[in-house]
Design an enzyme around this catalytic site. Structure first.
Site, PDB file in Angstrom:
ATOM      1  N   ASP A 105      -5.510  -3.154  -2.127  1.00  0.00           N
ATOM      2  CA  ASP A 105      -7.146  -3.014  -2.549  1.00  0.00           C
ATOM      3  C   ASP A 105      -7.253  -3.491  -3.591  1.00  0.00           C
ATOM      4  O   ASP A 105      -8.210  -4.196  -4.164  1.00  0.00           O
ATOM      5  CB  ASP A 105      -7.586  -1.667  -2.248  1.00  0.00           C
ATOM      6  CG  ASP A 105      -6.497  -0.349  -2.897  1.00  0.00           C
ATOM      7  OD1 ASP A 105      -5.399  -0.933  -2.934  1.00  0.00           O
ATOM      8  OD2 ASP A 105      -7.189   0.606  -3.019  1.00  0.00           O
ATOM      9  N   LYS A 117       0.883  -1.201   0.082  1.00  0.00           N
ATOM     10  CA  LYS A 117      -0.055   0.129   0.003  1.00  0.00           C
ATOM     11  C   LYS A 117       0.948   1.266  -0.027  1.00  0.00           C
ATOM     12  O   LYS A 117       0.909   2.079   0.852  1.00  0.00           O
ATOM     13  CB  LYS A 117      -0.890   0.057   1.398  1.00  0.00           C
ATOM     14  CG  LYS A 117      -2.073   0.893   1.043  1.00  0.00           C
ATOM     15  CD  LYS A 117      -3.054   0.612   0.450  1.00  0.00           C
ATOM     16  CE  LYS A 117      -4.160   1.883   0.252  1.00  0.00           C
ATOM     17  NZ  LYS A 117      -5.068   1.796  -0.690  1.00  0.00           N
ATOM     18  N   ASP A 155      -6.557 -16.068   2.601  1.00  0.00           N
ATOM     19  CA  ASP A 155      -7.971 -16.537   3.000  1.00  0.00           C
ATOM     20  C   ASP A 155      -8.848 -16.433   1.807  1.00  0.00           C
ATOM     21  O   ASP A 155      -9.742 -17.258   1.560  1.00  0.00           O
ATOM     22  CB  ASP A 155      -8.443 -16.146   4.191  1.00  0.00           C
ATOM     23  CG  ASP A 155      -8.315 -16.744   5.447  1.00  0.00           C
ATOM     24  OD1 ASP A 155      -7.067 -17.496   5.333  1.00  0.00           O
ATOM     25  OD2 ASP A 155      -8.884 -16.735   6.744  1.00  0.00           O
ATOM     26  N   ASP A 195      -2.341 -12.260   5.457  1.00  0.00           N
ATOM     27  CA  ASP A 195      -3.507 -12.749   6.171  1.00  0.00           C
ATOM     28  C   ASP A 195      -4.775 -12.638   5.601  1.00  0.00           C
ATOM     29  O   ASP A 195      -5.554 -13.869   5.389  1.00  0.00           O
ATOM     30  CB  ASP A 195      -3.563 -12.067   7.504  1.00  0.00           C
ATOM     31  CG  ASP A 195      -4.236 -12.611   8.620  1.00  0.00           C
ATOM     32  OD1 ASP A 195      -4.802 -13.922   8.289  1.00  0.00           O
ATOM     33  OD2 ASP A 195      -4.437 -12.513   9.900  1.00  0.00           O
TER      34      ASP A 195
END
Ligand code: NAD
Length: 361
Positions: free
Chosen positions: A222, A190, A250, A246
């Site tokens: 994003d 980012k 997922d 993390d």
């Protein structure tokens, strides 16, 4: 080749799926002329019951001497209110072995494309992503962190922090992995907002100079979250920090389908005298199906194949295990979690699935 591995079956379905990985390992040993000693050790709830500790010193000693460790899963309702939690065993071993790199493949098997959360036309292009996540730094461990009340207003804070050495070593893992795959790394940060990400990006670019055969791109986190859903087949290796990893790992897992199919590897810092890998399915102990021979052992078996490839350099044996898994899926025999509503084939238990994979090697 003579190797020593420690098996940590753990709790719930852990022992059931590890039994299948062991079965497959025995066949691989014979077929490929490997010699692998295995030693079982306690972790999690099973270790609490036997010793009072989720990570007994004997387990840690055994793991430190091993060439690799394969873990089942820990936890379960039995220990939910216990003073010591089984999950502490898992966090303890990751820390003690200095496991700083987490590698999670998210692969949509063509045989199981209908199980993906994404549209068939998106999945059909083929999805084979490796998420390389830094595991020991970032906002989870940065100091200062805490809570305070100032002028009657509660305030909480964490510190996002990386140093260049932490970034360099995880970047090397990603570039090395990409060189034996499709040769592309997408580094996710980012850097339009965060100082930490600007350092991350510049160190990743410097490290890239040592890997001229790998193509490097950058993406804001994003946008990456969006691209994983819109066009996941564009990715080969995704390299990212602890917090972003993390979440993205997922998300990538959800597009792959069942938890029962997903292996992972956590690697230690060889430069610090380690070099041990811990290989484990992504899923937990699944107390709802434990002891019923219903668990899918494929995540554990694929964790074994990651170990063969990454810790022992046995590419041919690793590929044979993966091909055997594909062959079983194509043969029309599956555990219940990967059948889907229109399934007309046979539903097999954990042990039978393990037998079938072993037979096909
Ligand atoms: P879980 O992964 O154990 O189960 C989630 C769901 O997926 C359940 O319905 C389960 O039946 C199913 N599932 C999981 N693995 C499967 C497999 N191999 N085959 C078929 N179905 C499978 O997650 P949970 O229910 O949130 O957690 C249960 C326990 O596991 C908790 O104590 C948790 O702390 C622990 N846990 C451990 C680990 C680990 O050891 N690495 C990871 C996650 C959760």
């Amino acid at each position: 080749m003579k190797k020593h591995i420690v098996l940590l079956p753990g709790d719930g379905i852990g022992p059931e799926v590890i039994a299948q990985a062991r079965k497959v390992l025995r066949v691989v040993e014979k077929k490929f002329g490997l010699s692998v000693d295995t030693e079982d050790a306690l972790i999690g709830g099973a270790a609490i019951d036997a010793t009072g500790e989720p990570l007994p010193p004997a387990t840690l000693e055994a793991c430190k001497k091993a060439d690799a460790v394969i873990l089942g899963a820990v936890g379960g309702p039995k220990w939910d209110k216990a003073p010591k939690r089984p999950e502490a065993g898992l966090l303890g071993i990751r820390k003690a072995l200095n496991l700083f790199a987490n590698l999670r493949p998210a692969v949509v098997f063509p045989e199981l494309a209908e199980l993906s959360a994404l549209k068939k036309k998106t999945v059909e292009r083929g999805i084979d992503i490796l998420v390389v996540r830094e595991l020991t730094g970032d906002v989870y461990f940065g100091q200062p962190a805490g809570e305070e009340t100032k002028d009657g207003i509660r305030h909480a804070f964490n510190t996002m922090s990386y140093n260049e050495e932490e970034v360099r070593r995880i970047a090397r893992v990603a570039f090395s992995a990409a060189s034996s795959r499709r040769g592309r790394v997408c580094s996710v940060d980012k850097s339009n907002v965060l100082h930490v990400s600007r350092l991350w990006r510049s160190v990743v670019e410097e490290t890239h100079r040592d890997y001229p055969d790998v193509a490097l791109s950058h993406m804001y986190v994003d946008n990456c979250a969006m691209q994983l859903v819109l066009n996941p087949s564009q990715f080969d290796v995704i390299l990212t920090g602890n917090l972003f990893g993390d979440i993205l790992s997922d998300e990538a897992a959800a597009i792959a389908g069942s938890l029962g199919m997903l292996p992972s590897a956590s690697l230690s810092d060889a430069a610090k005298g380690g070099g041990i890998g811990l290989f484990e399915p992504v899923h937990g102990s699944a107390p709802d199906i434990a002891g019923q021979d219903r668990a899918n052992p494929i995540a554990a078996v694929l964790s074994l194949s990651m170990m063969l490839r990454m810790s022992f350099g046995q590419e041919e044996a690793a590929t044979a295990v993966e091909n055997a898994v594909h062959a079983v899926l194509r043969a029309g025999v599956r555990t219940a979690d990967i059948t889907g509503p229109d399934w007309k084939g046979e539903i097999a238990g954990c042990a039978k699935t393990g037998d079938l994979i072993a037979e096909r090697i």
